[in-house]
Write a protein that holds these residues in place. Structure first.
Motif, PDB file in Angstrom:
ATOM      1  N   PHE A 110       0.853  -1.187   0.000  1.00 47.26           N
ATOM      2  CA  PHE A 110       0.000   0.000   0.000  1.00 47.26           C
ATOM      3  C   PHE A 110       0.891   1.240   0.000  1.00 47.26           C
ATOM      4  N   PHE A 112       0.951   5.577  -0.292  1.00 49.61           N
ATOM      5  CA  PHE A 112       0.182   6.825  -0.329  1.00 49.61           C
ATOM      6  C   PHE A 112       1.130   7.995  -0.506  1.00 49.61           C
ATOM      7  N   GLU A 116      -1.692  14.212  -5.871  1.00 44.32           N
ATOM      8  CA  GLU A 116      -2.403  13.531  -6.956  1.00 44.32           C
ATOM      9  C   GLU A 116      -1.458  13.242  -8.140  1.00 44.32           C
ATOM     10  N   ILE A 119       0.304   9.996  -7.545  1.00 49.76           N
ATOM     11  CA  ILE A 119      -0.586   8.824  -7.465  1.00 49.76           C
ATOM     12  C   ILE A 119      -1.166   8.504  -8.852  1.00 49.76           C
ATOM     13  N   ARG A 123      -0.815   4.815 -10.465  1.00 49.69           N
ATOM     14  CA  ARG A 123      -1.961   4.047 -11.005  1.00 49.69           C
ATOM     15  C   ARG A 123      -1.739   3.696 -12.473  1.00 49.69           C
ATOM     16  N   GLN A 138      -2.105  -1.284  -3.808  1.00 55.11           N
ATOM     17  CA  GLN A 138      -3.097  -0.199  -3.791  1.00 55.11           C
ATOM     18  C   GLN A 138      -2.406   1.127  -3.520  1.00 55.11           C
ATOM     19  N   PHE A 139      -2.989   2.194  -4.080  1.00 55.35           N
ATOM     20  CA  PHE A 139      -2.443   3.533  -3.846  1.00 55.35           C
ATOM     21  C   PHE A 139      -3.563   4.474  -3.443  1.00 55.35           C
ATOM     22  N   CYS A 140      -3.239   5.483  -2.664  1.00 59.16           N
ATOM     23  CA  CYS A 140      -4.214   6.557  -2.460  1.00 59.16           C
ATOM     24  C   CYS A 140      -3.519   7.873  -2.154  1.00 59.16           C
ATOM     25  N   VAL A 141      -4.254   8.953  -2.409  1.00 62.54           N
ATOM     26  CA  VAL A 141      -3.753  10.303  -2.092  1.00 62.54           C
ATOM     27  C   VAL A 141      -4.062  10.555  -0.626  1.00 62.54           C
ATOM     28  N   ASN A 142      -3.030  10.798   0.156  1.00 64.47           N
ATOM     29  CA  ASN A 142      -3.214  11.028   1.596  1.00 64.47           C
ATOM     30  C   ASN A 142      -2.047  11.832   2.163  1.00 64.47           C
ATOM     31  N   GLN A 150      -7.191   6.448   9.131  1.00 66.68           N
ATOM     32  CA  GLN A 150      -7.538   5.403   8.159  1.00 66.68           C
ATOM     33  C   GLN A 150      -7.589   4.017   8.811  1.00 66.68           C
TER      34      GLN A 150
END
Ligand code: SAM
Length: 276
Positions: A110, A112, A116, A119, A123, A138-142, A150
């Motif tokens: 994972f 983050f 953006e 990320i 992706r 998995q990736f996310c903006v954080n 989270q």
């Protein structure tokens, strides 16, 4: 952390890939996508000015080749591979380390990043990398400071590289990541150079530069000793200094890398100098 399966993305042809790589730039991580294309190669092909490190596209963003050294370190710590292990990358940028742990059969990775811009790159690589599997990632903006909300399950291995010196409160930031680490943390930061080690020095940075933090205030450690003291306080019981050196283009700045473990013995085969 839970990874939901998603349908396989359509793989693009080479010409479209090159166009997309250019549109998504600048890139900081050189990641191999296909047998003959990586995320940095297009900039070299275009003859764009080289950055600080080999193959860079110039400007503020240096393009780095990080895979081989990282996997060498992983292989000397986890001699049986990464099966069953989980990985967390704080400030993952284009996600390179997640993809490289997947090459060693990581169970889940994972990453983050607060931006953006990075990320989107991560992706894109996840969708288009053909030379190795990209599931289980998995990736996310954080923002790092929002990560405690989270409720992530702690990971076995954590990457905390290039973020410590971009934080207004780096000790709290490091503790957030340390509390999410069961075994090993890769810690890498800019430092001051030529000052007595043992303290932290405040400064200001752009909040707009894609390589910076987003809070303005930053703290530079004065060397590996102060970093090791903070890592020890954060729960790590064994540490090896991988390097501490002057940055050749900015003489008052240094760089250090420490690998820290909560499990005695894990770092025995890793090349580096024990920190007592
Ligand atoms: C110098 S780059 C390091 C990238 C990568 N970790 C590496 O070592 O190659 C700094 C990265 O930290 C990210 N970043 C800065 N502040 C952050 C924060 N508060 N939370 C999450 N990511 C942050 C930036 O967007 C950028 O991708």
């Amino acid at each position: 952390m839970s990874i939901a399966p998603s349908p396989a993305p359509k793989k693009l042809d080479r010409e479209t890939l090159v166009k997309r790589i250019k549109t998504l730039g600048p890139w900081h991580m050189n990641i191999q996508l296909t047998d003959d294309l990586n995320t940095g190669q297009v900039f070299v092909e275009d003859g764009v000015k080289r950055g600080r490190e080999e193959g860079g596209q110039g400007g503020d963003v240096s393009l780095l080749q990080l895979r081989d050294l990282f996997l060498k370190q992983i292989d000397s710590i986890y001699t049986d591979g990464l099966q069953g292990k989980t990985f967390l990358d704080c400030a993952c940028n284009a996600g390179g380390y997640c993809f490289w742990t997947r090459e060693r059969e990581i169970k889940a990775a994972f990453g983050f990043d607060v931006r953006e811009h990075w990320i989107k790159q991560a992706r894109f690589v996840k969708a288009q990398r053909k030379i190795a599997p990209t599931d289980r990632i998995q990736f996310c903006v954080n923002d790092l400071y929002d990560i405690p909300s989270q409720n992530l399950t702690p990971s076995d291995i954590t990457m905390f590289k290039g973020i410590f010196y971009h934080l207004p409160d780096p000790i709290t930031g490091l503790k957030i990541a340390a509390d999410l680490t069961n075994e090993v943390m890769f810690f890498n930061t800019s430092t001051t150079w030529g000052e007595p080690d043992g303290s932290m020095k405040a400064g200001w940075e752009s909040t707009e530069n894609v390589m910076s933090g987003v809070h303005g205030l930053k703290w530079y450690p004065t060397g590996p000793k102060v970093c090791a003291d903070i890592l020890k306080w954060a729960g790590f019981v064994e540490m090896k200094l991988i390097f501490y050196r002057q940055q050749f283009d900015t003489p008052h700045i240094g760089r250090t890398e420490i690998v820290a473990s909560k499990v005695p013995g894990l770092l025995d085969n890793l090349h580096g100098e024990w920190i007592k």
